[in-house]
Design an enzyme around this catalytic site. Structure first.
Site, short mmCIF file in Angstrom:
data_model
loop_
_atom_site.label_atom_id
_atom_site.label_comp_id
_atom_site.label_asym_id
_atom_site.label_seq_id
_atom_site.Cartn_x
_atom_site.Cartn_y
_atom_site.Cartn_z
N ARG A 55 0.84 -1.21 0.00
CA ARG A 55 0.00 0.00 0.00
C ARG A 55 0.87 1.25 0.00
O ARG A 55 0.46 2.31 -0.45
CB ARG A 55 -0.96 -0.01 1.20
CG ARG A 55 -1.79 1.26 1.36
CD ARG A 55 -3.10 1.04 2.10
NE ARG A 55 -2.94 0.33 3.35
CZ ARG A 55 -2.44 0.86 4.49
NH1 ARG A 55 -2.08 2.12 4.52
NH2 ARG A 55 -2.33 0.12 5.57
N TYR A 108 -16.22 15.63 -15.49
CA TYR A 108 -16.59 14.22 -15.36
C TYR A 108 -17.55 14.08 -14.17
O TYR A 108 -17.33 14.67 -13.10
CB TYR A 108 -15.33 13.40 -15.13
CG TYR A 108 -15.60 11.93 -14.94
CD1 TYR A 108 -16.02 11.15 -16.01
CD2 TYR A 108 -15.46 11.33 -13.70
CE1 TYR A 108 -16.29 9.80 -15.83
CE2 TYR A 108 -15.72 9.98 -13.52
CZ TYR A 108 -16.12 9.22 -14.60
OH TYR A 108 -16.39 7.90 -14.42
N ASP A 181 -7.34 16.99 -15.26
CA ASP A 181 -7.66 15.61 -15.63
C ASP A 181 -7.35 15.45 -17.12
O ASP A 181 -8.02 16.04 -17.97
CB ASP A 181 -9.15 15.34 -15.33
CG ASP A 181 -9.53 13.88 -15.57
OD1 ASP A 181 -8.91 13.22 -16.42
OD2 ASP A 181 -10.48 13.42 -14.91
N LYS A 206 -8.62 4.26 -19.06
CA LYS A 206 -9.01 4.67 -20.41
C LYS A 206 -7.84 4.48 -21.40
O LYS A 206 -7.40 3.37 -21.56
CB LYS A 206 -9.51 6.11 -20.37
CG LYS A 206 -10.53 6.38 -19.23
CD LYS A 206 -11.83 5.64 -19.43
CE LYS A 206 -12.75 5.68 -18.21
NZ LYS A 206 -12.98 6.99 -17.63
#
Ligand SMILES: *Cc1c(COP(=O)(O)O)cnc(C)c1O
Length: 392
Positions: A55, A108, A181, A206
């Site tokens: 992590r 978005y 973004d 994407k």
């Protein structure tokens, strides 16, 4: 070196002398063993020490982070479990109650939802601007508590390209941290850090991974001090990238420049052909003459207008629904940026609860169809679109 070369030669840490693997090794281990307590304690000091627990850091994930920093021209990066993980992580790390955010209006949906939550529950004030007018940002940023500017390189489904050079320069002048973004443009079409952005966020789900087989996200930082400041908060949030997801993303990156060129060429050709059909009343594609962002998009996007386009059908809601059920090569699905073409019709899917008035307020025409253009042969895609339009 050019981006096409950098994308192929992804970051690959040497792990043995004499020979090394061409592909980045997948280190799926959750934790790492030490022979001394002092070394383990030392490794926990920051983001760049030895690996301790995945992590906090993992060799495969770090290879992805270094590769993305290289492609975007950043000082460093943090990989996340998804694009929303990256966006939530960056916003939560950089904001505190009382801060003000200036954001582009056409965002978005997930980002808009996070900002709305932060406003409703955490005392953060959000001002929305068009993104086309630097003076509008400067007026909003007059307030001394203004902390962040949030933009998208290419907005969805309008294809809006905000005035990035002017807005990012104004953010620098006013001491406001800018977050862009860049999921829809990818570093192939635009590198916002080179235009003055402080942080670039990605849904690597994407174009970067490109094969519709992995969820991921990333934040890339212009200044490494900001990455080091954000990192502890992201370790707390726990939306870290899984090593296998990072490995799949790295698997996609060498072909990103090639894929991006094919997405752009296909989308540009289809946008022009769609615009010439009498049953299509509008086409939204940033590199199509007549688009409101055309001049900005030509300046900000290098080499193409991206792979996403949307168009409005004269037949309205019914025609849109018939179209998405009528395509055979393209698939009806919500995502974008993969090798396969996808279509969706917001009025009968994601926005079906909205009546005509609410749809209009959201700027979504009842006959609006969104298409993520894949890398298939453009004549096959055009034949598919035509038969679906004629059938509808
Ligand atoms: C898909 C998308 C996101 C969210 O990414 P996930 O990987 O689905 O969490 C954020 N921003 C943009 C522009 C996107 O297209």
């Amino acid at each position: 070196m050019e981006l096409d070369t950098r994308a192929v030669h992804v970051f690959n840490e040497a792990f043995q002398e004499g020979s090394w693997p061409l592909s980045v090794p997948l280190v799926q281990s959750s934790a790492f063993a030490f022979s001394s307590a002092d070394e383990l304690a030392e490794a926990m000091a920051g983001p760049d020490g030895r690996y301790v627990y995945s992590r906090r850091g993992n060799p495969t994930v770090r290879a992805l982070e270094q590769t993305l920093a290289g492609l975007e021209g950043g000082a460093g990066a943090i990989a996340f479990a998804s694009g929303m993980g990256a966006i939530s992580g960056v916003l939560l790390a950089l904001l505190k109650p009382g801060d003000r955010v200036v954001a582009q209006r056409c965002l978005y949906g997930g980002t808009y939802a996070v900002l709305s939550d932060l406003a409703a529950r955490y005392g953060i004030h959000v001002t929305y601007i068009s993104g086309d007018d630097v003076a509008e940002f400067e007026a909003a940023a007059q307030h001394p508590a203004t902390r962040l500017l949030v933009l998208e390189t290419i907005a969805n489904p309008t294809g809006q390209v905000p005035e990035l050079p002017g807005l990012l320069a104004a953010a620098r002048r006013t001491g406001v941290t800018s977050v862009v973004d860049n999921s829809l443009a990818s570093p192939v079409l635009c590198r916002p850090l080179e235009l003055g952005a402080d942080v670039v966020v990605h849904s690597t789900t994407k174009y970067l991974s490109g094969h519709s087989d992995v969820l991921g996200g990333a934040a890339v930082f212009a200044d490494d001090a900001l990455r080091r400041a954000v990192w502890p908060r992201t370790v707390e949030l726990g939306a870290c990238a899984d090593p296998f997801a990072a490995w799949l993303t790295l698997r996609g990156i060498p072909t990103l420049p090639l894929r991006m060129r094919a997405h752009c060429a296909g989308a540009a050709a289809l946008a022009e052909r769609l615009a010439a059909r009498p049953d299509v009343t509008a086409v939204h594609y940033p590199w199509l003459a007549g688009h409101p962002s055309y001049a900005t998009a030509r300046k900000v996007l290098a080499g193409g207008g991206g792979g996403l386009l949307s168009f409005e059908l004269a037949g309205g809601r019914e025609a849109g629904r018939a179209f998405i059920e009528g395509v055979r090569v393209a698939k009806l699905a919500l995502s974008l940026g993969g090798v396969e073409s996808l279509v969706t019709h917001p009025a009968s899917t994601s926005h079906r609860e909205l009546d005509a008035e609410a749809l209009a307020a959201a700027g979504i025409a009842p006959g609006l169809v969104r298409m993520s253009v894949g890398i298939e042969d453009v004549e096959d895609l055009w034949a598919d679109i035509q038969q679906a339009l004629d059938w509808g």
